[in-house]
Design a protein around this motif. Structure first.
Motif, PDB file in Angstrom:
ATOM      1  N   ALA A 224       1.392  -1.678  -0.088  1.00  0.00           N
ATOM      2  CA  ALA A 224      -0.119   0.236   0.120  1.00  0.00           C
ATOM      3  C   ALA A 224       0.662   1.397   0.178  1.00  0.00           C
ATOM      4  CB  ALA A 224      -0.723   0.255   1.103  1.00  0.00           C
ATOM      5  N   PRO A 225       0.357   2.812  -0.213  1.00  0.00           N
ATOM      6  CA  PRO A 225       1.132   3.682  -0.462  1.00  0.00           C
ATOM      7  C   PRO A 225       1.702   3.821   1.027  1.00  0.00           C
ATOM      8  CG  PRO A 225      -1.190   4.370  -1.635  1.00  0.00           C
ATOM      9  CD  PRO A 225      -0.558   2.736  -0.485  1.00  0.00           C
ATOM     10  N   GLN A 367      15.569  -0.657  -2.388  1.00  0.00           N
ATOM     11  CA  GLN A 367      14.420  -0.813  -3.116  1.00  0.00           C
ATOM     12  C   GLN A 367      13.246  -1.260  -3.871  1.00  0.00           C
ATOM     13  OE1 GLN A 367      16.636  -3.216  -6.492  1.00  0.00           O
ATOM     14  NE2 GLN A 367      15.302  -1.837  -8.324  1.00  0.00           N
ATOM     15  N   ASN A 368      13.341  -2.590  -2.274  1.00  0.00           N
ATOM     16  CA  ASN A 368      11.963  -3.833  -2.769  1.00  0.00           C
ATOM     17  C   ASN A 368      11.225  -2.675  -1.280  1.00  0.00           C
ATOM     18  OD1 ASN A 368      11.963  -5.975  -3.416  1.00  0.00           O
ATOM     19  ND2 ASN A 368      12.512  -6.690  -2.411  1.00  0.00           N
ATOM     20  N   GLY A 369      11.823  -1.690  -1.397  1.00  0.00           N
ATOM     21  CA  GLY A 369      11.017  -0.962   0.029  1.00  0.00           C
ATOM     22  C   GLY A 369      10.148   0.389  -0.467  1.00  0.00           C
ATOM     23  N   ARG A 370      10.654   0.822  -1.449  1.00  0.00           N
ATOM     24  CA  ARG A 370      10.062   1.602  -2.505  1.00  0.00           C
ATOM     25  C   ARG A 370       9.133   1.037  -3.607  1.00  0.00           C
ATOM     26  NH1 ARG A 370      15.605   2.947  -4.746  1.00  0.00           N
ATOM     27  NH2 ARG A 370      16.742   4.702  -2.514  1.00  0.00           N
ATOM     28  N   ILE A 371       9.743  -0.003  -4.319  1.00  0.00           N
ATOM     29  CA  ILE A 371       8.660  -0.674  -5.055  1.00  0.00           C
ATOM     30  C   ILE A 371       7.138  -0.507  -4.109  1.00  0.00           C
ATOM     31  CG2 ILE A 371       8.169  -2.706  -6.027  1.00  0.00           C
ATOM     32  CD1 ILE A 371      10.986  -2.990  -6.418  1.00  0.00           C
ATOM     33  N   TYR A 372       7.804  -1.616  -2.892  1.00  0.00           N
ATOM     34  CA  TYR A 372       6.304  -2.225  -1.705  1.00  0.00           C
ATOM     35  C   TYR A 372       5.659  -0.649  -0.911  1.00  0.00           C
ATOM     36  CZ  TYR A 372       8.588  -6.494  -0.632  1.00  0.00           C
ATOM     37  OH  TYR A 372       8.959  -7.735  -0.300  1.00  0.00           O
ATOM     38  N   HIS A 373       5.877  -0.075  -1.262  1.00  0.00           N
ATOM     39  CA  HIS A 373       5.329   1.400  -0.520  1.00  0.00           C
ATOM     40  C   HIS A 373       4.885   2.634  -1.906  1.00  0.00           C
ATOM     41  CE1 HIS A 373       6.574   0.804   3.961  1.00  0.00           C
ATOM     42  NE2 HIS A 373       6.374  -0.605   3.381  1.00  0.00           N
ATOM     43  N   GLN A 374       5.232   2.368  -3.191  1.00  0.00           N
ATOM     44  CA  GLN A 374       4.759   3.151  -4.436  1.00  0.00           C
ATOM     45  C   GLN A 374       3.193   3.207  -4.071  1.00  0.00           C
ATOM     46  OE1 GLN A 374       6.142   0.955  -7.578  1.00  0.00           O
ATOM     47  NE2 GLN A 374       7.460   1.826  -7.908  1.00  0.00           N
ATOM     48  N   ARG A 375       2.755   4.581  -4.919  1.00  0.00           N
ATOM     49  CA  ARG A 375       1.714   4.877  -5.140  1.00  0.00           C
ATOM     50  C   ARG A 375       0.696   5.243  -6.491  1.00  0.00           C
ATOM     51  NH1 ARG A 375       1.068   8.354   0.076  1.00  0.00           N
ATOM     52  NH2 ARG A 375       3.321   7.714   1.192  1.00  0.00           N
ATOM     53  N   GLY A 376      -0.320   5.376  -6.568  1.00  0.00           N
ATOM     54  CA  GLY A 376      -0.952   5.492  -7.049  1.00  0.00           C
ATOM     55  C   GLY A 376      -0.983   4.804  -8.419  1.00  0.00           C
ATOM     56  N   VAL A 377      -0.183   5.954  -9.806  1.00  0.00           N
ATOM     57  CA  VAL A 377      -0.059   5.078 -11.185  1.00  0.00           C
ATOM     58  C   VAL A 377       0.028   4.486 -10.554  1.00  0.00           C
ATOM     59  CG1 VAL A 377       0.093   5.980 -13.635  1.00  0.00           C
ATOM     60  CG2 VAL A 377      -0.984   7.347 -12.036  1.00  0.00           C
ATOM     61  N   THR A 378       2.082   4.824  -9.816  1.00  0.00           N
ATOM     62  CA  THR A 378       3.085   3.723  -9.925  1.00  0.00           C
ATOM     63  C   THR A 378       2.956   2.297  -9.690  1.00  0.00           C
ATOM     64  OG1 THR A 378       3.675   6.160  -9.504  1.00  0.00           O
ATOM     65  CG2 THR A 378       6.045   4.506  -9.482  1.00  0.00           C
ATOM     66  N   ALA A 379       2.263   2.575  -8.735  1.00  0.00           N
ATOM     67  CA  ALA A 379       1.865   1.415  -7.688  1.00  0.00           C
ATOM     68  C   ALA A 379       1.006   0.701  -8.342  1.00  0.00           C
ATOM     69  CB  ALA A 379       1.368   1.567  -6.444  1.00  0.00           C
ATOM     70  N   VAL A 381       0.766   0.672 -12.108  1.00  0.00           N
ATOM     71  CA  VAL A 381       1.783  -0.104 -13.650  1.00  0.00           C
ATOM     72  C   VAL A 381       2.647  -1.058 -12.572  1.00  0.00           C
ATOM     73  CG1 VAL A 381       3.837   0.246 -14.427  1.00  0.00           C
ATOM     74  CG2 VAL A 381       2.136   2.591 -13.706  1.00  0.00           C
ATOM     75  N   ARG A 382       3.007  -1.252 -11.686  1.00  0.00           N
ATOM     76  CA  ARG A 382       3.890  -2.552 -10.401  1.00  0.00           C
ATOM     77  C   ARG A 382       3.368  -3.147 -10.102  1.00  0.00           C
ATOM     78  NH1 ARG A 382       3.950  -0.853  -4.343  1.00  0.00           N
ATOM     79  NH2 ARG A 382       1.176  -1.647  -4.894  1.00  0.00           N
ATOM     80  N   ASN A 383       1.547  -3.448 -10.144  1.00  0.00           N
ATOM     81  CA  ASN A 383       0.335  -4.656  -9.921  1.00  0.00           C
ATOM     82  C   ASN A 383       0.819  -4.826 -11.064  1.00  0.00           C
ATOM     83  OD1 ASN A 383       0.684  -3.528  -7.666  1.00  0.00           O
ATOM     84  ND2 ASN A 383      -1.161  -3.146  -6.926  1.00  0.00           N
ATOM     85  N   ARG A 384       0.633  -4.352 -12.002  1.00  0.00           N
ATOM     86  CA  ARG A 384       1.073  -4.878 -13.727  1.00  0.00           C
ATOM     87  C   ARG A 384       1.823  -5.453 -13.648  1.00  0.00           C
ATOM     88  NH1 ARG A 384      -2.601  -0.505 -16.336  1.00  0.00           N
ATOM     89  NH2 ARG A 384      -4.748  -1.077 -15.513  1.00  0.00           N
ATOM     90  N   ALA A 385       2.645  -5.218 -13.900  1.00  0.00           N
ATOM     91  CA  ALA A 385       3.862  -5.754 -14.471  1.00  0.00           C
ATOM     92  C   ALA A 385       4.662  -7.199 -13.479  1.00  0.00           C
ATOM     93  CB  ALA A 385       5.071  -4.914 -13.990  1.00  0.00           C
ATOM     94  N   MET A 386       3.959  -6.734 -11.666  1.00  0.00           N
ATOM     95  CA  MET A 386       4.628  -8.369 -11.442  1.00  0.00           C
ATOM     96  C   MET A 386       2.868  -9.473 -11.670  1.00  0.00           C
ATOM     97  SD  MET A 386       4.666  -6.580  -7.475  1.00  0.00           S
ATOM     98  CE  MET A 386       5.039  -7.868  -6.498  1.00  0.00           C
ATOM     99  N   GLY A 387       1.708  -8.795 -12.421  1.00  0.00           N
ATOM    100  CA  GLY A 387       1.664  -9.916 -12.990  1.00  0.00           C
ATOM    101  C   GLY A 387       1.368 -10.943 -13.709  1.00  0.00           C
ATOM    102  N   VAL A 388       2.342  -9.363 -14.912  1.00  0.00           N
ATOM    103  CA  VAL A 388       1.935 -10.388 -16.696  1.00  0.00           C
ATOM    104  C   VAL A 388       4.016 -11.184 -16.131  1.00  0.00           C
ATOM    105  CG1 VAL A 388       3.314  -9.604 -18.299  1.00  0.00           C
ATOM    106  CG2 VAL A 388       0.976  -7.878 -17.759  1.00  0.00           C
TER     107      VAL A 388
END
Ligand SMILES: Cc1cc2nc3c(=O)[nH]c(=O)nc-3n(C[C@H](O)[C@H](O)[C@H](O)COP(=O)(O)OP(=O)(O)OC[C@H]3O[C@@H](n4cnc5c(N)ncnc54)[C@H](O)[C@@H]3O)c2cc1C
Length: 407
Positions: A224-225, A367-379, A381-388
């Protein structure tokens, strides 16, 4: 388990130290593991722990295959399997929407690239298993309530002074005295430990107290953000460790500052109802303020080196802080065995074998910490990329981490 209580205090307090003894300041996971790794090679050690007793403190800890391989080599598999959780996957969710993003298989039998188990456990149970093995070894002395205050080099080694003014001489002093290491500050670097601006709230609850349908057998990760929540099985699956990490500028200096459930819930108010229900089950929350230390110029001075958090505290976003201390211990023991006569070269080799890897793990964790805590559109995009990419491919990116061996 040892016949003696695992919480027994001084071992063989009346004995003289054996010749060539390695002195270890700190009886945490790193210090005890080093003593066991040395005993495996018939090298005697004396561990000094400043606490009078070990309380069952801390909460959960994850031990990936690079750590379980070490604990197995130290002969602890049977003892640990009694209480370890053995998750099959790390399952990442969107912490706001509640959706599963990806399922990453972990551990031998679940992931074809892993050749050792992925264990999750209560930190105190791991510590107790190490302590029982320490008590069983005739090559290890453990002195409780003994803080190492000072260290001075001698003609052929190093001499330490303890809080009760006793002195002990040894071949090498290993400072495994944690992130706020007084020996590091006195002898190697006074570089400050800096607050990371985040805290971890931790507790352990009975699995039966959690909402029906929650996957309590695996590692659950809710992103989550500015916050994430992790849960995993401990005590052979009877209990579940809960960890919530969030932005927090209010620094506490120990591992066990009690905090109220309301405080935890107020920090995680925007999370999906499923996560809120998990957090609702928590009681006896403890807060630990995350901190870091910039890479040190060196880890060593004459006849002395650093190990574990004293050398390289690592943020917990990759669940590797304690495992790095285990790895340090195996490598240092290996170096002391293979080049016993030239201590300067031995300590240099240990440091060069560990420095790059621990720095890489520290960076990957940030780096993981940054990715885990991303917000908004970046989050999104992160979720889509992880899923793909998919769970198998995502976790394969960590083969360099989990497939490591000291040999
Ligand atoms: C929220 C959170 C989650 C974590 N999760 C994981 C995880 O899943 N996996 C993982 O691998 N790691 C994890 N860690 C990190 C891990 O707990 C630490 O990195 C690890 O315990 C470090 O061990 P250590 O032996 O180096 O230091 P410590 O555990 O700090 O031990 C140092 C010991 O030295 C003693 N001492 C201090 N000064 C002196 C002195 N002068 N003389 C004698 N004794 C002294 C202390 O009393 C203590 O017993 C996590 C940490 C946090 C906060």
């Amino acid at each position: 388990m040892s016949a003696r209580s695992a919480l027994a205090q001084d071992s063989d307090a009346d004995h003289e130290d054996l010749p060539g003894v390695i002195l270890i300041a700190g009886g945490g996971i790193g210090g005890l593991c080093l003593a066991l790794a040395l005993a495996r090679h018939n090298i005697p050690s004396h561990v000094f722990e400043r606490r009078e007793t070990f309380e069952p403190e801390g909460a959960g800890i994850q031990v990936g295959p690079n750590g379980s391989r070490i604990l197995i080599a130290l002969g602890l598999e049977a003892a640990i399997c009694v209480f370890a959780g053995q998750p099959r996957a790390v399952v990442a969710h969107d912490g706001l929407l509640g959706d599963e993003i990806v399922r990453m298989p972990v551990g031998i039998g679940n992931n074809p690239h892993h050749s050792a188990p992925y264990w999750t456990m209560h930190r105190a149970q791991l510590h107790r298993a190490l302590l029982a093995a320490v008590h069983d070894s005739p090559l290890i002395r453990l002195s409780m309530g003994q803080e190492v205050l000072r260290a001075e080099t001698t003609d052929d080694g190093i001499e330490i002074t303890l809080s009760d003014t006793q002195k002990h001489a040894g071949r090498v002093l290993v400072a495994a005295d944690g992130i706020h290491s007084r020996l590091r500050k006195a002898k190697i670097s006074d570089q400050p430990v800096l607050a990371a601006g985040k805290s971890a709230a931790r507790t352990v609850v009975p699995a039966t107290s959690l909402p029906n349908g929650l996957d309590v057998d695996n590692v659950g990760l809710w992103l989550a953000p500015g916050a994430h929540v992790v849960h995993y099985p401990v005590c052979a699956g009877r209990d579940v460790a809960l960890v919530a990490i969030f932005d927090d500028e209010d620094v506490s200096s120990d591992w066990t500052t009690p905090i109220s459930q309301d405080w935890v819930l107020s920090r995680c108010g925007s999370l999906h109802n499923n996560v809120q229900q998990v957090l609702n089950a928590g009681t006896n929350w403890q807060k630990w303020s995350l901190a870091h230390l910039a890479p040190l110029r060196t880890w060593r001075t004459d006849h002395m080196t650093l190990l574990g958090d004293a050398a390289h505290p690592i943020l917990p976003f990759l669940a590797q802080g304690a495992v790095m201390a285990l790895e340090d211990a195996m490598v240092l023991a290996d170096c002391l065995v293979s080049m016993p006569s030239n201590i300067d070269r031995t300590l240099k080799t240990y440091e060069s074998r560990r420095r790059r890897r621990t720095a890489r793990v520290a960076r990957a964790s940030v780096q993981n910490g940054r990715i885990y805590h991303q917000r908004g559109v970046t989050a999104t995009v992160r979720n889509r990329a992880m899923g793909v990419l998919g769970g198998a491919a995502l976790i394969r990116r960590y083969n360099w981490l989990y497939n490591w061996s000291w040999q």
